[in-house]
Scaffold this motif. Structure first.
Motif, PDB file in Angstrom:
ATOM      1  N   GLY A 199      24.511  24.686   0.083  1.00  0.00           N
ATOM      2  CA  GLY A 199      24.636  25.773  -0.871  1.00  0.00           C
ATOM      3  C   GLY A 199      23.850  27.002  -0.459  1.00  0.00           C
ATOM      4  N   THR A 200      22.642  26.801   0.065  1.00  0.00           N
ATOM      5  CA  THR A 200      21.815  27.934   0.495  1.00  0.00           C
ATOM      6  C   THR A 200      22.443  28.652   1.672  1.00  0.00           C
ATOM      7  N   LEU A 201      22.899  27.888   2.663  1.00  0.00           N
ATOM      8  CA  LEU A 201      23.515  28.509   3.841  1.00  0.00           C
ATOM      9  C   LEU A 201      24.755  29.304   3.452  1.00  0.00           C
ATOM     10  N   ILE A 202      25.596  28.714   2.617  1.00  0.00           N
ATOM     11  CA  ILE A 202      26.821  29.416   2.197  1.00  0.00           C
ATOM     12  C   ILE A 202      26.466  30.663   1.397  1.00  0.00           C
ATOM     13  N   PHE A 203      25.511  30.535   0.490  1.00  0.00           N
ATOM     14  CA  PHE A 203      25.132  31.659  -0.370  1.00  0.00           C
ATOM     15  C   PHE A 203      24.681  32.860   0.458  1.00  0.00           C
ATOM     16  N   PHE A 204      23.751  32.644   1.394  1.00  0.00           N
ATOM     17  CA  PHE A 204      23.215  33.761   2.171  1.00  0.00           C
ATOM     18  C   PHE A 204      24.211  34.264   3.206  1.00  0.00           C
ATOM     19  N   ILE A 205      24.928  33.352   3.839  1.00  0.00           N
ATOM     20  CA  ILE A 205      25.860  33.764   4.888  1.00  0.00           C
ATOM     21  C   ILE A 205      27.056  34.502   4.307  1.00  0.00           C
ATOM     22  N   ALA A 226      15.696  35.122  -8.821  1.00  0.00           N
ATOM     23  CA  ALA A 226      15.476  34.033  -7.867  1.00  0.00           C
ATOM     24  C   ALA A 226      15.874  32.691  -8.484  1.00  0.00           C
ATOM     25  N   THR A 227      15.516  32.471  -9.749  1.00  0.00           N
ATOM     26  CA  THR A 227      15.900  31.230 -10.417  1.00  0.00           C
ATOM     27  C   THR A 227      17.406  31.121 -10.544  1.00  0.00           C
ATOM     28  N   PHE A 228      18.064  32.208 -10.941  1.00  0.00           N
ATOM     29  CA  PHE A 228      19.519  32.172 -11.096  1.00  0.00           C
ATOM     30  C   PHE A 228      20.201  31.936  -9.747  1.00  0.00           C
ATOM     31  N   ASN A 229      19.654  32.508  -8.682  1.00  0.00           N
ATOM     32  CA  ASN A 229      20.207  32.255  -7.353  1.00  0.00           C
ATOM     33  C   ASN A 229      20.052  30.793  -6.965  1.00  0.00           C
ATOM     34  N   LEU A 230      18.924  30.192  -7.329  1.00  0.00           N
ATOM     35  CA  LEU A 230      18.700  28.779  -7.026  1.00  0.00           C
ATOM     36  C   LEU A 230      19.694  27.896  -7.780  1.00  0.00           C
ATOM     37  N   TRP A 231      19.969  28.241  -9.023  1.00  0.00           N
ATOM     38  CA  TRP A 231      20.972  27.483  -9.773  1.00  0.00           C
ATOM     39  C   TRP A 231      22.355  27.640  -9.140  1.00  0.00           C
ATOM     40  N   SER A 267      33.539  33.686  -7.448  1.00  0.00           N
ATOM     41  CA  SER A 267      33.711  32.431  -6.709  1.00  0.00           C
ATOM     42  C   SER A 267      33.013  31.283  -7.413  1.00  0.00           C
ATOM     43  N   LEU A 268      31.812  31.560  -7.944  1.00  0.00           N
ATOM     44  CA  LEU A 268      31.086  30.510  -8.658  1.00  0.00           C
ATOM     45  C   LEU A 268      31.826  30.111  -9.928  1.00  0.00           C
ATOM     46  N   MET A 269      32.389  31.086 -10.635  1.00  0.00           N
ATOM     47  CA  MET A 269      33.171  30.780 -11.833  1.00  0.00           C
ATOM     48  C   MET A 269      34.356  29.885 -11.502  1.00  0.00           C
ATOM     49  N   LEU A 270      35.067  30.221 -10.416  1.00  0.00           N
ATOM     50  CA  LEU A 270      36.216  29.412 -10.010  1.00  0.00           C
ATOM     51  C   LEU A 270      35.772  28.012  -9.594  1.00  0.00           C
ATOM     52  N   LEU A 271      34.614  27.936  -8.936  1.00  0.00           N
ATOM     53  CA  LEU A 271      34.103  26.640  -8.512  1.00  0.00           C
ATOM     54  C   LEU A 271      33.779  25.765  -9.717  1.00  0.00           C
ATOM     55  N   VAL A 272      33.124  26.353 -10.715  1.00  0.00           N
ATOM     56  CA  VAL A 272      32.756  25.593 -11.911  1.00  0.00           C
ATOM     57  C   VAL A 272      34.002  25.133 -12.667  1.00  0.00           C
ATOM     58  N   ILE A 273      35.046  25.954 -12.650  1.00  0.00           N
ATOM     59  CA  ILE A 273      36.281  25.606 -13.365  1.00  0.00           C
ATOM     60  C   ILE A 273      37.055  24.512 -12.637  1.00  0.00           C
ATOM     61  N   GLU A 314      27.029  46.192  -1.728  1.00  0.00           N
ATOM     62  CA  GLU A 314      26.157  45.077  -2.116  1.00  0.00           C
ATOM     63  C   GLU A 314      26.527  44.564  -3.501  1.00  0.00           C
ATOM     64  N   GLN A 315      26.794  45.485  -4.429  1.00  0.00           N
ATOM     65  CA  GLN A 315      27.187  45.085  -5.771  1.00  0.00           C
ATOM     66  C   GLN A 315      28.525  44.347  -5.760  1.00  0.00           C
ATOM     67  N   LEU A 316      29.458  44.801  -4.914  1.00  0.00           N
ATOM     68  CA  LEU A 316      30.745  44.133  -4.801  1.00  0.00           C
ATOM     69  C   LEU A 316      30.568  42.706  -4.285  1.00  0.00           C
ATOM     70  N   ALA A 317      29.668  42.525  -3.338  1.00  0.00           N
ATOM     71  CA  ALA A 317      29.410  41.185  -2.810  1.00  0.00           C
ATOM     72  C   ALA A 317      28.931  40.250  -3.916  1.00  0.00           C
ATOM     73  N   TRP A 318      28.026  40.751  -4.774  1.00  0.00           N
ATOM     74  CA  TRP A 318      27.541  39.922  -5.882  1.00  0.00           C
ATOM     75  C   TRP A 318      28.662  39.610  -6.871  1.00  0.00           C
ATOM     76  N   ILE A 319      29.532  40.584  -7.112  1.00  0.00           N
ATOM     77  CA  ILE A 319      30.663  40.353  -8.026  1.00  0.00           C
ATOM     78  C   ILE A 319      31.566  39.252  -7.475  1.00  0.00           C
ATOM     79  N   LEU A 320      31.889  39.329  -6.190  1.00  0.00           N
ATOM     80  CA  LEU A 320      32.758  38.331  -5.574  1.00  0.00           C
ATOM     81  C   LEU A 320      32.103  36.949  -5.561  1.00  0.00           C
ATOM     82  N   ILE A 321      30.797  36.916  -5.317  1.00  0.00           N
ATOM     83  CA  ILE A 321      30.083  35.641  -5.356  1.00  0.00           C
ATOM     84  C   ILE A 321      30.120  35.059  -6.765  1.00  0.00           C
ATOM     85  N   GLY A 322      29.938  35.922  -7.772  1.00  0.00           N
ATOM     86  CA  GLY A 322      29.987  35.458  -9.155  1.00  0.00           C
ATOM     87  C   GLY A 322      31.355  34.918  -9.528  1.00  0.00           C
TER      88      GLY A 322
END
Length: 328
Positions: free
Chosen positions: A265-271, A243-248, A305-311, A295-303
């Motif tokens: 961020g919350t709307l995009i994350f859940f949607i 939950a904490t990591f999702n909030l970050w 995407s976050l890496m690309l966003l941070v970069i 479900e695991q693939l969705a988390w991989i793609l989200i991860g």
């Protein structure tokens, strides 16, 4: 056509969900901690757990709604003081170490079998044990209401009353945060984030301001925990490290040190997570990916995407690069 209609309905349900509102509230609190003050709080889920169980256990022991809310807020303040007093005078990542450890300690304590009669142990507390004091406050008539194609009971389990209160709280605290960050108090917080020594040289107690920010953000996290527990049940593992990591992730996605970043961020994350799993489940053969793998693939793609966003856009979608100077 039925698939796309059902998908749109599911996306709307997710957007209006009390759980989504709960994460927005907790992310606003985390944004006050890190985005505006530069505090590395890695245990926001601990504040959510303190708030939820402070409320739920109080009701189970006979407290009314407002008394339980007060107990929950006081518990969050005490938790913030316990975390902040030994660490806020230190530099670096000490607060991160303390908060993530304290949150896990709390979760393990709540899960203890010896506390089964009070906290429910690993299984938690059923919503029927504490939700009634909130339901009793509903002014809505009995029956069901349809809005934007969504039909729910006005009051009860999975109802409009919980959604109305949850999203009104989101709107209220977005407004409060906007007002605070435009005030002298908020400007001091931003000064601490950017150059704490400069703030001290002006005669301001950075320790006192950081403690106030930690308490305020923690109280918002506690409110998020209450809202998250109201429509369903209270389970300690739902307020753990993930939950904490999702909030970050939510805060960084929307943009740290922004007013509407936690909401977006919350709307995009859940949607997006729901969209990915639904599309994969519909168009990818089950012989390639089953439901769990989807479900695991969705988390991989989200991860990814976050890496690309941070970069490529470290300030987040709504962020400003000028807001990225942190005194850590």
């Amino acid at each position: 056509m039925d698939f796309w209609t059902g998908l749109l309905t599911s996306l709307l349900q997710t957007a209006f969900s009390p759980t989504t509102a709960a994460f927005v509230l907790a992310a606003i609190g985390l944004n006050i901690h890190f985005g505006f003050t530069g505090l590395m709080n890695m245990g926001q889920a601990g504040f959510m757990l303190v708030g939820a169980y402070g409320f739920g256990v109080s009701v189970v022991l006979g407290a009314g709604f407002w008394t339980a809310i007060l107990i929950s807020m006081v518990a969050a303040i005490i938790f913030a003081l316990i975390l902040g007093i030994p660490t806020l005078k230190l530099r670096g990542d000490y607060l991160a170490i303390v908060t993530i450890s304290a949150a896990e300690i709390l979760r393990m304590i709540v899960r203890l079998a010896s506390l089964q009669d009070v906290t429910g142990g690993p299984t938690g507390l059923a919503g029927s044990q504490y939700r009634h004091v909130f339901t009793a406050l509903s002014p809505l008539p009995e029956g069901k209401t349809t809005f934007l194609g969504l039909t729910y009971n006005n009051t009860g389990i999975d109802d409009w009353w919980t959604r109305i209160v949850a999203w009104c709280l989101v709107a209220l605290f977005i407004l409060i945060t906007w007002s605070l960050m435009r005030s002298p108090w908020g400007r001091v917080l931003k000064g601490i984030r950017e150059d704490e020594d400069a703030v001290r040289s002006l005669g301001k107690s950075s320790y006192a301001y950081k403690m106030q920010a930690l308490i305020l953000g923690g109280v918002l996290g506690a409110l998020g925990g209450i809202v998250m527990a109201l429509p369903s049940a209270m389970q300690p593992d739902s307020m753990g490290r993930p939950a904490t990591f999702n909030l970050w992730m939510i805060m960084l996605l929307g943009g740290a040190a922004t007013i509407f970043g936690p909401l977006l961020g919350t709307l995009i994350f859940f949607i997006v997570r729901l969209l990915l799993t639904s599309l994969a489940g519909e168009f990818v053969p089950s012989t390639l990916l089953n439901a769990q793998q989807t479900e695991q693939l969705a988390w991989i793609l989200i991860g990814i995407s976050l890496m690309l966003l941070v970069i490529f856009r470290p300030q987040g979608i709504l962020g400003n690069k000028k807001e990225l100077s942190f005194n850590v």
